[in-house]
Motif scaffolding. Sequence first.
Motif, PDB file in Angstrom:
ATOM      1  N   LEU A  89       0.850  -1.188   0.000  1.00 57.56           N
ATOM      2  CA  LEU A  89       0.000   0.000   0.000  1.00 57.56           C
ATOM      3  C   LEU A  89       0.882   1.233   0.000  1.00 57.56           C
ATOM      4  O   LEU A  89       1.679   1.439   0.910  1.00 57.56           O
ATOM      5  N   ALA A  90       0.756   2.059  -1.036  1.00 59.39           N
ATOM      6  CA  ALA A  90       1.469   3.334  -1.097  1.00 59.39           C
ATOM      7  C   ALA A  90       0.414   4.432  -1.204  1.00 59.39           C
ATOM      8  O   ALA A  90      -0.054   4.955  -0.204  1.00 59.39           O
ATOM      9  N   GLY A 114      12.918   7.579   3.316  1.00 62.74           N
ATOM     10  CA  GLY A 114      13.831   7.464   2.195  1.00 62.74           C
ATOM     11  C   GLY A 114      13.226   7.014   0.889  1.00 62.74           C
ATOM     12  O   GLY A 114      13.953   6.851  -0.099  1.00 62.74           O
ATOM     13  N   LEU A 115      11.903   6.818   0.860  1.00 62.62           N
ATOM     14  CA  LEU A 115      11.278   6.342  -0.376  1.00 62.62           C
ATOM     15  C   LEU A 115      10.582   7.455  -1.159  1.00 62.62           C
ATOM     16  O   LEU A 115      10.003   7.192  -2.205  1.00 62.62           O
ATOM     17  N   ALA A 139       9.373   5.901  -4.556  1.00 65.13           N
ATOM     18  CA  ALA A 139       8.143   5.113  -4.477  1.00 65.13           C
ATOM     19  C   ALA A 139       6.994   5.860  -3.807  1.00 65.13           C
ATOM     20  O   ALA A 139       5.827   5.550  -4.057  1.00 65.13           O
ATOM     21  N   LEU A 140       7.283   6.823  -2.945  1.00 63.22           N
ATOM     22  CA  LEU A 140       6.219   7.548  -2.244  1.00 63.22           C
ATOM     23  C   LEU A 140       5.970   8.937  -2.827  1.00 63.22           C
ATOM     24  O   LEU A 140       5.199   9.714  -2.257  1.00 63.22           O
ATOM     25  N   ALA A 141       6.583   9.261  -3.946  1.00 62.68           N
ATOM     26  CA  ALA A 141       6.332  10.547  -4.595  1.00 62.68           C
ATOM     27  C   ALA A 141       4.943  10.536  -5.225  1.00 62.68           C
ATOM     28  O   ALA A 141       4.613   9.661  -6.023  1.00 62.68           O
ATOM     29  N   THR A 185       0.564   7.477  -6.364  1.00 68.24           N
ATOM     30  CA  THR A 185       2.010   7.569  -6.557  1.00 68.24           C
ATOM     31  C   THR A 185       2.405   7.169  -7.973  1.00 68.24           C
ATOM     32  O   THR A 185       1.766   6.320  -8.601  1.00 68.24           O
ATOM     33  N   VAL A 186       3.470   7.781  -8.454  1.00 74.62           N
ATOM     34  CA  VAL A 186       3.970   7.492  -9.800  1.00 74.62           C
ATOM     35  C   VAL A 186       4.404   6.034  -9.898  1.00 74.62           C
ATOM     36  O   VAL A 186       4.013   5.307 -10.825  1.00 74.62           O
ATOM     37  N   VAL A 187       5.211   5.585  -8.942  1.00 80.51           N
ATOM     38  CA  VAL A 187       5.724   4.218  -8.993  1.00 80.51           C
ATOM     39  C   VAL A 187       4.591   3.212  -8.807  1.00 80.51           C
ATOM     40  O   VAL A 187       4.555   2.166  -9.468  1.00 80.51           O
ATOM     41  N   GLY A 188       3.632   3.532  -7.944  1.00 76.34           N
ATOM     42  CA  GLY A 188       2.488   2.642  -7.766  1.00 76.34           C
ATOM     43  C   GLY A 188       1.702   2.457  -9.043  1.00 76.34           C
ATOM     44  O   GLY A 188       1.241   1.353  -9.351  1.00 76.34           O
ATOM     45  N   SER A 189       1.555   3.529  -9.824  1.00 78.75           N
ATOM     46  CA  SER A 189       0.855   3.432 -11.101  1.00 78.75           C
ATOM     47  C   SER A 189       1.595   2.523 -12.065  1.00 78.75           C
ATOM     48  O   SER A 189       0.979   1.771 -12.839  1.00 78.75           O
TER      49      SER A 189
END
Length: 279
Positions: A31-32, A59-60, A74-76, A107-111
């Motif tokens: 979950l992000a 740090g993510l 990852a959290l951006a 989040t970008v990475v989550g997408s």
Amino acid sequence: MKPPPFTYHAPRDLGAALRALTEVGAGGKVLAGGQSLIPMLNMRLVAPAHLVDINRVAGLGGIGREPGGVRVGALARHAEAERSGAHPLLTRALKLVAHPVIRNRGTVVGSLVHADPAAELPAVLAVLGGSVRVARWQDGAAVERDIPAAAFFTGPMESAVLPGELAVSAWFPSLAPGAGCAFAEVSRRHGDYALAGVCAVVGPAGAARVACVGVGPVPVVVDVSALAPDWAAAARAVREETEPDDDIHATAAYRRHLVGVLAERALREAAQEAENRGA
């Protein structure tokens, strides 16, 4: 609607997150932002036994310009990346993602990991030839590997992230000097997933690539450099590479026609931007 029962994990550092993911294996979900996962849980489309919430992991986050490109943590959040203006094509794509309230949490990475072929960000990563960095816990330490975009998207809603791994960042290469970019899509309503979409990058020397949204199981990437600057011919070539399906929103034939129109539009816009930069 309520999600099925699960065990909740809230690690505070990367090591703890990776150890939790190693322990739960294929039974866990990360979950992000949760803008795709939570609705899927509530509709019982997924039923993980464990949910690993990484929002407290230090740090993510962050979006950093590095030599040759931009690294997104990852959290951006979508909104953070959009406001940063760190990458012109990423910024344009993010303006088309859902609505501001979604972009404030997603989040970008989550997408990227969600790997929806109708989403904009996988196409951006694919057309740029970017990569996703994943980490896993091995022999008492975090071990990382980079997965290129061409190998990352393996099918609809499927990525190359393995059980026990966590996507920690994404790498978006910079445009070549003097290159232009564009993103064009058509949706039934503002904020909906696109019926079809195309992002394009055109270099000052005629190098041209497009990536298509919503017309295949993964982003469809086509190099049309050999056809530049005949963008109508390039658009026909792009259309022939697509494999859309019929659904309740549009026929396969309509999607194929639409992606050709959008490809020509995006290529012309990107080429004009490249010309303006070279002037």
